[in-house]
Motif scaffolding. Structure first.
Motif, PDB file in Angstrom:
ATOM      1  N   THR A   1       0.837  -1.208   0.000  1.00 28.20           N
ATOM      2  CA  THR A   1       0.000   0.000   0.000  1.00 28.20           C
ATOM      3  C   THR A   1       0.866   1.250   0.000  1.00 28.20           C
TER       4      THR A   1
ATOM      5  N   GLY B   1      -6.527   0.299 -12.460  1.00 25.94           N
ATOM      6  CA  GLY B   1      -5.732   1.476 -12.135  1.00 25.94           C
ATOM      7  C   GLY B   1      -6.629   2.691 -11.925  1.00 25.94           C
TER       8      GLY B   1
ATOM      9  N   GLN C   1       0.984  -2.586 -11.195  1.00 25.47           N
ATOM     10  CA  GLN C   1       0.461  -3.678 -10.382  1.00 25.47           C
ATOM     11  C   GLN C   1       0.671  -5.039 -11.034  1.00 25.47           C
TER      12      GLN C   1
ATOM     13  N   TRP D   1       3.873   5.770  -5.715  1.00 22.55           N
ATOM     14  CA  TRP D   1       3.878   5.951  -7.171  1.00 22.55           C
ATOM     15  C   TRP D   1       2.647   6.712  -7.657  1.00 22.55           C
TER      16      TRP D   1
ATOM     17  N   ASP E   1      -0.716   3.220 -13.292  1.00 29.61           N
ATOM     18  CA  ASP E   1      -1.014   2.585 -12.008  1.00 29.61           C
ATOM     19  C   ASP E   1      -1.357   1.115 -12.224  1.00 29.61           C
TER      20      ASP E   1
ATOM     21  N   ARG F   1       3.955   1.552  -1.157  1.00 28.93           N
ATOM     22  CA  ARG F   1       4.589   1.686  -2.470  1.00 28.93           C
ATOM     23  C   ARG F   1       3.616   2.249  -3.503  1.00 28.93           C
ATOM     24  N   ARG F   2       2.369   1.729  -3.468  1.00 28.25           N
ATOM     25  CA  ARG F   2       1.374   2.206  -4.432  1.00 28.25           C
ATOM     26  C   ARG F   2       1.036   3.668  -4.170  1.00 28.25           C
ATOM     27  N   ARG F   3       0.904   4.035  -2.898  1.00 30.24           N
ATOM     28  CA  ARG F   3       0.620   5.429  -2.551  1.00 30.24           C
ATOM     29  C   ARG F   3       1.741   6.329  -3.078  1.00 30.24           C
TER      30      ARG F   3
END
Length: 147
Positions: A7, A78, A101, A13, A97, A9-11
């Motif tokens: 989470t 995404g 993933q 990027w 996005d 890492r995604r936040r």
């Protein structure tokens, strides 16, 4: 990788993609793969809140125009929400996005995210240097008759 690390890492990027200049993002990722639009880019507004003194009571600061988009790319979905009215920027960020993933994550990370991160750090450094140049140091001199 734990759920909280994924989470975070995604936040990270998603923040980089949303804050990146639209022209720079288009230059780094000019060709988008075929994708399905779940939510076509749409323009709206969000209410911004502030806090008195940074920690006190909340108050409505004003509205900001944003564009959001959601896409499906294979099994990944995404999402993107970017400041302003740039539909292409929102769509490109949502597709990236989704790519990040999947199995192309390493390639996209190296080709798009790493340069955006380096440029963002350079901008922060330049802003910090500019602020440091305006810093004023105060000092007191002891006068002889004050003893």
């Amino acid at each position: 990788m734990s759920q909280t690390e994924a989470t975070a890492r995604r936040r990270d990027w998603m923040s980089l993609l949303a804050r990146a200049p639209a022209a720079r993002l288009a230059a780094l990722a000019p060709d988008l793969p075929t994708h399905e639009l779940l939510r076509a880019p749409e323009i709206g507004a969000v209410m911004l809140e502030g806090r008195i003194g940074g920690t006190g009571s909340r108050f409505n600061l004003g509205e900001m125009t944003v564009t959001r988009c959601s896409v499906r790319l294979g099994d990944a979905v995404g999402h993107a929400c970017v400041q302003g009215r740039d539909r292409d920027h929102a769509r490109r960020a949502a597709v990236l996005d989704a790519l990040l993933q999947g199995e192309q994550a390493g390639r996209i990370e190296a080709r798009v995210i790493a340069p955006l991160r380096a440029e963002a750090q350079a901008r922060r450094g330049a802003r910090a240097e500019k602020a440091a140049a305006t810093r004023v140091e105060f000092f007191t001199m002891m006068r002889g008759e004050d003893q």
